[in-house]
Scaffold this motif. Structure first.
Motif, PDB file in Angstrom:
ATOM      1  N   THR A   9     -10.445  -1.064 -16.566  1.00 46.68           N
ATOM      2  CA  THR A   9     -11.787  -1.545 -16.892  1.00 46.68           C
ATOM      3  C   THR A   9     -12.808  -0.646 -16.200  1.00 46.68           C
ATOM      4  O   THR A   9     -12.673  -0.322 -15.019  1.00 46.68           O
ATOM      5  N   VAL A  10     -13.800  -0.228 -16.969  1.00 48.23           N
ATOM      6  CA  VAL A  10     -14.662   0.888 -16.578  1.00 48.23           C
ATOM      7  C   VAL A  10     -16.094   0.419 -16.393  1.00 48.23           C
ATOM      8  O   VAL A  10     -16.617  -0.370 -17.188  1.00 48.23           O
ATOM      9  N   ALA A  11     -16.729   0.943 -15.342  1.00 51.88           N
ATOM     10  CA  ALA A  11     -18.104   0.570 -15.030  1.00 51.88           C
ATOM     11  C   ALA A  11     -19.097   1.532 -15.665  1.00 51.88           C
ATOM     12  O   ALA A  11     -18.788   2.705 -15.886  1.00 51.88           O
ATOM     13  N   ALA A  29     -13.423  -1.149 -25.626  1.00 52.53           N
ATOM     14  CA  ALA A  29     -13.843  -2.499 -26.004  1.00 52.53           C
ATOM     15  C   ALA A  29     -15.005  -2.957 -25.125  1.00 52.53           C
ATOM     16  O   ALA A  29     -15.062  -2.610 -23.941  1.00 52.53           O
ATOM     17  N   PRO A  30     -15.931  -3.708 -25.734  1.00 53.27           N
ATOM     18  CA  PRO A  30     -15.884  -4.373 -27.042  1.00 53.27           C
ATOM     19  C   PRO A  30     -16.409  -3.528 -28.205  1.00 53.27           C
ATOM     20  O   PRO A  30     -16.690  -4.061 -29.275  1.00 53.27           O
ATOM     21  N   PHE A  31     -16.493  -2.215 -28.001  1.00 50.24           N
ATOM     22  CA  PHE A  31     -17.044  -1.319 -29.022  1.00 50.24           C
ATOM     23  C   PHE A  31     -15.913  -0.622 -29.784  1.00 50.24           C
ATOM     24  O   PHE A  31     -14.759  -0.647 -29.386  1.00 50.24           O
ATOM     25  N   LEU A  32     -16.265   0.014 -30.903  1.00 48.99           N
ATOM     26  CA  LEU A  32     -15.400   0.969 -31.608  1.00 48.99           C
ATOM     27  C   LEU A  32     -14.084   0.360 -32.088  1.00 48.99           C
ATOM     28  O   LEU A  32     -13.021   0.971 -31.972  1.00 48.99           O
ATOM     29  N   THR A  33     -14.160  -0.818 -32.647  1.00 49.69           N
ATOM     30  CA  THR A  33     -12.966  -1.478 -33.177  1.00 49.69           C
ATOM     31  C   THR A  33     -12.331  -0.613 -34.268  1.00 49.69           C
ATOM     32  O   THR A  33     -13.020  -0.112 -35.156  1.00 49.69           O
ATOM     33  N   PRO A  34     -11.023  -0.432 -34.211  1.00 44.80           N
ATOM     34  CA  PRO A  34     -10.373   0.467 -35.175  1.00 44.80           C
ATOM     35  C   PRO A  34     -10.340  -0.079 -36.596  1.00 44.80           C
ATOM     36  O   PRO A  34     -10.446  -1.290 -36.829  1.00 44.80           O
ATOM     37  N   HIS A  35     -10.161   0.829 -37.534  1.00 48.00           N
ATOM     38  CA  HIS A  35      -9.920   0.512 -38.941  1.00 48.00           C
ATOM     39  C   HIS A  35      -8.643  -0.333 -39.033  1.00 48.00           C
ATOM     40  O   HIS A  35      -7.687  -0.062 -38.321  1.00 48.00           O
ATOM     41  N   PRO A  36      -8.584  -1.366 -39.843  1.00 50.54           N
ATOM     42  CA  PRO A  36      -9.546  -1.762 -40.881  1.00 50.54           C
ATOM     43  C   PRO A  36     -10.503  -2.862 -40.434  1.00 50.54           C
ATOM     44  O   PRO A  36     -11.052  -3.570 -41.269  1.00 50.54           O
ATOM     45  N   TYR A  37     -10.713  -2.992 -39.124  1.00 51.21           N
ATOM     46  CA  TYR A  37     -11.547  -4.081 -38.602  1.00 51.21           C
ATOM     47  C   TYR A  37     -12.845  -3.567 -37.987  1.00 51.21           C
ATOM     48  O   TYR A  37     -13.457  -4.249 -37.177  1.00 51.21           O
ATOM     49  N   ARG A  38     -13.253  -2.388 -38.389  1.00 49.27           N
ATOM     50  CA  ARG A  38     -14.477  -1.782 -37.880  1.00 49.27           C
ATOM     51  C   ARG A  38     -15.642  -2.759 -38.041  1.00 49.27           C
ATOM     52  O   ARG A  38     -15.823  -3.361 -39.098  1.00 49.27           O
ATOM     53  N   GLY A  39     -16.400  -2.937 -36.971  1.00 51.76           N
ATOM     54  CA  GLY A  39     -17.544  -3.835 -37.004  1.00 51.76           C
ATOM     55  C   GLY A  39     -17.274  -5.185 -36.384  1.00 51.76           C
ATOM     56  O   GLY A  39     -18.209  -5.942 -36.116  1.00 51.76           O
ATOM     57  N   LEU A  50     -13.955  -4.917 -19.624  1.00 58.48           N
ATOM     58  CA  LEU A  50     -13.596  -6.329 -19.689  1.00 58.48           C
ATOM     59  C   LEU A  50     -14.811  -7.226 -19.536  1.00 58.48           C
ATOM     60  O   LEU A  50     -14.902  -8.270 -20.191  1.00 58.48           O
ATOM     61  N   ASP A  51     -15.751  -6.842 -18.683  1.00 59.49           N
ATOM     62  CA  ASP A  51     -16.936  -7.670 -18.483  1.00 59.49           C
ATOM     63  C   ASP A  51     -17.751  -7.771 -19.763  1.00 59.49           C
ATOM     64  O   ASP A  51     -18.223  -8.846 -20.146  1.00 59.49           O
ATOM     65  N   ALA A  52     -17.896  -6.649 -20.477  1.00 60.22           N
ATOM     66  CA  ALA A  52     -18.641  -6.669 -21.736  1.00 60.22           C
ATOM     67  C   ALA A  52     -17.892  -7.406 -22.837  1.00 60.22           C
ATOM     68  O   ALA A  52     -18.500  -7.833 -23.823  1.00 60.22           O
ATOM     69  N   CYS A  53     -16.585  -7.564 -22.658  1.00 57.03           N
ATOM     70  CA  CYS A  53     -15.791  -8.372 -23.600  1.00 57.03           C
ATOM     71  C   CYS A  53     -15.957  -9.868 -23.341  1.00 57.03           C
ATOM     72  O   CYS A  53     -15.378 -10.692 -24.060  1.00 57.03           O
ATOM     73  N   PRO A  87     -15.486  -7.594 -33.180  1.00 59.91           N
ATOM     74  CA  PRO A  87     -15.363  -7.412 -31.727  1.00 59.91           C
ATOM     75  C   PRO A  87     -14.026  -6.776 -31.350  1.00 59.91           C
ATOM     76  O   PRO A  87     -12.978  -7.158 -31.881  1.00 59.91           O
ATOM     77  N   ASN A  88     -14.076  -5.852 -30.440  1.00 65.41           N
ATOM     78  CA  ASN A  88     -12.890  -5.145 -29.980  1.00 65.41           C
ATOM     79  C   ASN A  88     -12.389  -5.749 -28.675  1.00 65.41           C
ATOM     80  O   ASN A  88     -13.173  -6.282 -27.887  1.00 65.41           O
ATOM     81  N   GLU A  89     -11.088  -5.643 -28.461  1.00 67.80           N
ATOM     82  CA  GLU A  89     -10.465  -6.052 -27.206  1.00 67.80           C
ATOM     83  C   GLU A  89      -9.298  -5.114 -26.932  1.00 67.80           C
ATOM     84  O   GLU A  89      -8.845  -4.393 -27.831  1.00 67.80           O
ATOM     85  N   PRO A  90      -8.779  -5.109 -25.693  1.00 66.44           N
ATOM     86  CA  PRO A  90      -7.689  -4.187 -25.362  1.00 66.44           C
ATOM     87  C   PRO A  90      -6.485  -4.258 -26.289  1.00 66.44           C
ATOM     88  O   PRO A  90      -5.845  -3.221 -26.522  1.00 66.44           O
ATOM     89  N   TYR A  91      -6.155  -5.424 -26.841  1.00 62.36           N
ATOM     90  CA  TYR A  91      -4.983  -5.488 -27.716  1.00 62.36           C
ATOM     91  C   TYR A  91      -5.135  -4.600 -28.949  1.00 62.36           C
ATOM     92  O   TYR A  91      -4.140  -4.209 -29.575  1.00 62.36           O
ATOM     93  N   CYS A  92      -6.372  -4.247 -29.301  1.00 57.62           N
ATOM     94  CA  CYS A  92      -6.597  -3.431 -30.494  1.00 57.62           C
ATOM     95  C   CYS A  92      -6.194  -1.971 -30.290  1.00 57.62           C
ATOM     96  O   CYS A  92      -6.152  -1.199 -31.261  1.00 57.62           O
TER      97      CYS A  92
END
Length: 278
Positions: A54-56, A222-232, A26-29, A234-239
């Motif tokens: 949320t992971v440190a 998140a905020p990494f590894l956003t799923p297809h078809p939105y790869r690239g 969450l902090d990186a988001c 910003p990612n968030e938990p809702y994804c």
């Protein structure tokens, strides 16, 4: 790769049953304050993702995650030193992580493990820190959350040699079917992120199709590894919604049934019901 890289993906229709994002940052988001955390989690709930862990990855993030988990009943935490940050790891860091690990809303020790992709920390230091985190997970009786990048065989070798904690979660599982089988044979749980939806990830998708339902979690990282078809973008938990939908199709199973099973897995693995009473 989708266009509009700086924009978040649209919030999808809510899942037919709620699910837990088993690994996010969450902090990186950009959610640093209680109000910002609430805003991100509210957006997740709108999509049917009703709780997050949320992971440190360093000591400051561990302190923040443990504190953030007290701001919102839908947020839990995991604390550890990321393997790429273990070049300096001594008694001060160990004492602080042990203190944080004992807090009731800290539900896992992670992310820890081995990372052979980056060279930020010597492998010897990573191995020593990994062994220490394994012992910490055993001492506090909480699951171990694994970061494994290009280190499959050594991860299993260390876990086998040290004796794995009762519960082990492979965050953002990245292996193929034989590696998935080796993990499941040991009783480990595999958490799948947006990478599972990538159409060029054939070996990973084969593993995700096979893994028994009692051993499956879903996450965003998140905020990494956003799923297809939105790869690239910003990612968030809702994804996690997008990843779960793709997994249900991949596994040829009902979306609501899969969401319900994964939620039960998350509650069992992380003890979320007990932690929520704290």
């Amino acid at each position: 790769m989708t266009k509009r890289r700086g924009e978040r993906p649209p919030v999808p229709e809510a899942l037919p049953a709620p699910v837990v994002d088993a690994h996010t940052h969450l902090d990186a988001c950009g959610a640093r304050t209680p109000e910002q955390v609430r805003e991100v989690v509210d957006r997740a709930v709108e999509a049917g993702v009703d709780r997050v862990i949320t992971v440190a990855d360093d000591l400051d993030a561990a302190r923040w995650a443990a504190e953030a988990a007290t701001w919102d009943d839908r947020v839990f935490a995991a604390v550890a030193l990321h393997p790429t940050r273990t070049s300096t790891f001594g008694e001060v860091e160990q004492a602080e992580l042990a203190r944080l690990a004992g807090q009731p809303r800290v539900v896992a020790i992670g992310e820890t493990g081995l990372d052979y992709y980056w060279d930020y920390a010597p492998r010897s230091a990573q191995h020593e820190a990994f062994r220490w985190h394994i012992d910490l997970a055993k001492r506090v009786g909480k699951p171990l959350m694994i970061h494994d990048r290009d280190a499959h065989d050594d991860i299993l070798a260390v876990l086998d040699a040290e004796g794995a904690p009762d519960t082990v979660v492979f965050h953002c599982f990245s292996g193929d079917l034989p590696f998935a089988r080796a993990c499941v044979e040991r009783g480990f749980v595999l958490s799948f992120a947006g990478t599972t939806t990538f159409r060029n990830a054939r070996a990973l998708r084969e593993a995700a199709r096979w893994v028994p339902e009692d051993h499956v979690l879903v996450e965003t990282d998140a905020p990494f590894l956003t799923p297809h078809p939105y790869r690239g973008r910003p990612n968030e938990p809702y994804c996690a919604n997008y990843t779960l939908r793709d997994m249900a199709t991949l596994r040829e199973t009902d979306l609501g049934e899969l969401a319900t099973k994964i939620t039960r897995n998350a509650e069992r693995v992380f003890g979320l019901r007990d932690a929520a009473k704290s």
